[in-house]
Design an enzyme around this catalytic site. Structure first.
Site, PDB file in Angstrom:
ATOM      1  N   ASP A  26       1.565   0.850  -9.961  1.00 41.05           N
ATOM      2  CA  ASP A  26       2.273   0.996  -8.674  1.00 41.05           C
ATOM      3  C   ASP A  26       2.823  -0.298  -8.076  1.00 41.05           C
ATOM      4  OD1 ASP A  26       1.287   3.515  -9.119  1.00 41.05           O
ATOM      5  OD2 ASP A  26       0.100   3.644  -7.283  1.00 41.05           O
ATOM      6  N   LYS A 131       3.245   9.543 -10.837  1.00 43.85           N
ATOM      7  CA  LYS A 131       1.999  10.238 -10.468  1.00 43.85           C
ATOM      8  C   LYS A 131       2.031  10.616  -8.992  1.00 43.85           C
ATOM      9  CE  LYS A 131      -0.524   5.850  -9.734  1.00 43.85           C
ATOM     10  NZ  LYS A 131      -0.950   5.990  -8.346  1.00 43.85           N
ATOM     11  N   CYS A 164      -5.411   2.740  -5.762  1.00 42.96           N
ATOM     12  CA  CYS A 164      -4.913   3.308  -7.019  1.00 42.96           C
ATOM     13  C   CYS A 164      -5.470   2.620  -8.263  1.00 42.96           C
ATOM     14  CB  CYS A 164      -3.394   3.308  -7.008  1.00 42.96           C
ATOM     15  SG  CYS A 164      -2.754   4.505  -5.804  1.00 42.96           S
TER      16      CYS A 164
HETATM   17  C1  C5J Z   1      -1.834   2.596  -4.087  1.00 47.42           C
HETATM   18  C2  C5J Z   1      -2.004   3.414  -1.812  1.00 47.42           C
HETATM   19  N1  C5J Z   1      -0.953   2.432  -5.039  1.00 47.42           N
HETATM   20  N2  C5J Z   1      -2.700   2.360  -1.407  1.00 47.42           N
HETATM   21  N3  C5J Z   1      -1.531   3.486  -3.082  1.00 47.42           N
HETATM   22  O1  C5J Z   1      -2.854   1.951  -4.070  1.00 47.42           O
HETATM   23  O2  C5J Z   1      -1.759   4.326  -1.064  1.00 47.42           O
END
Ligand code: C5J
Length: 224
Positions: A26, A131, A164
């Site tokens: 991400d 995802k 994540c």
């Molecule tokens: C991730 C989030 N990628 N913090 N998402 O950690 O909402």
């Protein structure tokens, strides 16, 4: 490709490089740049930028060592049919998933904010896993992609460490993958959470996996 020993905690780890993949979680504009999902939730997005250069180095080393490199993106379909109301409802209406922001609709696939930051753009043949959840295994074909390639070890970079990255490591650990969190190539909006999340991975003899620094990972996986 051969074997490599990665200097890590709680112990050094010997890995078969042909069965090792790098997954970059991400590293999207929505989390790292102003005007995206991270900022909408009230976070200081500049705190995540420390992970960019270590990620770049680990990706370069993995490419040089011919490891499989995968990228993930958190986000939802434009019609939001895959976005649970319980997730959407957690912010003010003008800042929610699907609302329009400076980088397009927040956390929606196809919008600018959903893109991986240009510094870490995937190369043409690297799989990108879209995802809907925090974990990269949830409602994706990641597990099949890894198993079909014989992957058993995962180097994990990205953001955010305790959300994540951690969820993905937990999912992978339960599926029998050995996970190595690359500490400085991960980051959080909460530095204390970053630290404790990594501590949790390596505690109890490595209950969720191992933790290593990007320099040690690069030294192990790059060809000599
Ligand atoms: C991730 C989030 N990628 N913090 N998402 O950690 O909402």
């Amino acid at each position: 490709m051969g074997e490599a020993v990665i200097k890590a905690e709680p112990s050094a780890l010997r890995v078969d490089l042909a069965r090792t993949a790098l997954i970059v979680i991400d590293m999207q504009r929505d989390f790292l740049e102003p005007g995206g999902f991270g900022a909408a939730l009230g976070n200081d997005v500049s705190l995540l930028r420390s992970a960019i250069e270590p990620c770049r180095r680990v990706i370069a080393a993995a490419r040089a060592g011919k490891l499989l490199v995968l990228h993930t993106r958190e986000g939802h379909r434009p019609d939001m049919s895959d976005a649970p109301p319980a997730k959407v409802e957690r912010a003010e209406p003008q800042l929610r998933i699907g609302a329009r922001g400076p980088m397009g609709r927040i956390l929606i696939r196809g919008e600018q904010g959903h893109d991986i930051i240009p510094e870490l753009a995937p190369s043409g043949d690297e799989p990108v896993i879209d995802k809907p959840g925090k974990g990269a295994f949830y409602q994706t074909d990641l597990e099949a992609m890894l198993r079909n390639r014989g992957i058993v070890n995962l180097l994990v970079c990205g953001v955010t460490t305790e959300v994540c990255v951690h969820t993905t490591i937990r999912e992978a650990n339960d599926r029998g993958f050995r996970c190595i969190a690359v500490a400085d190539a991960c980051a959080s909006y909460f530095p204390a959470f970053h630290k404790v999340a990594l501590d949790m991975v390596k505690a109890q003899g490595g209950i969720f996996g191992w933790v290593a620094g990007s320099e040690d990972v690069c030294a192990a996986i790059a060809p000599s």
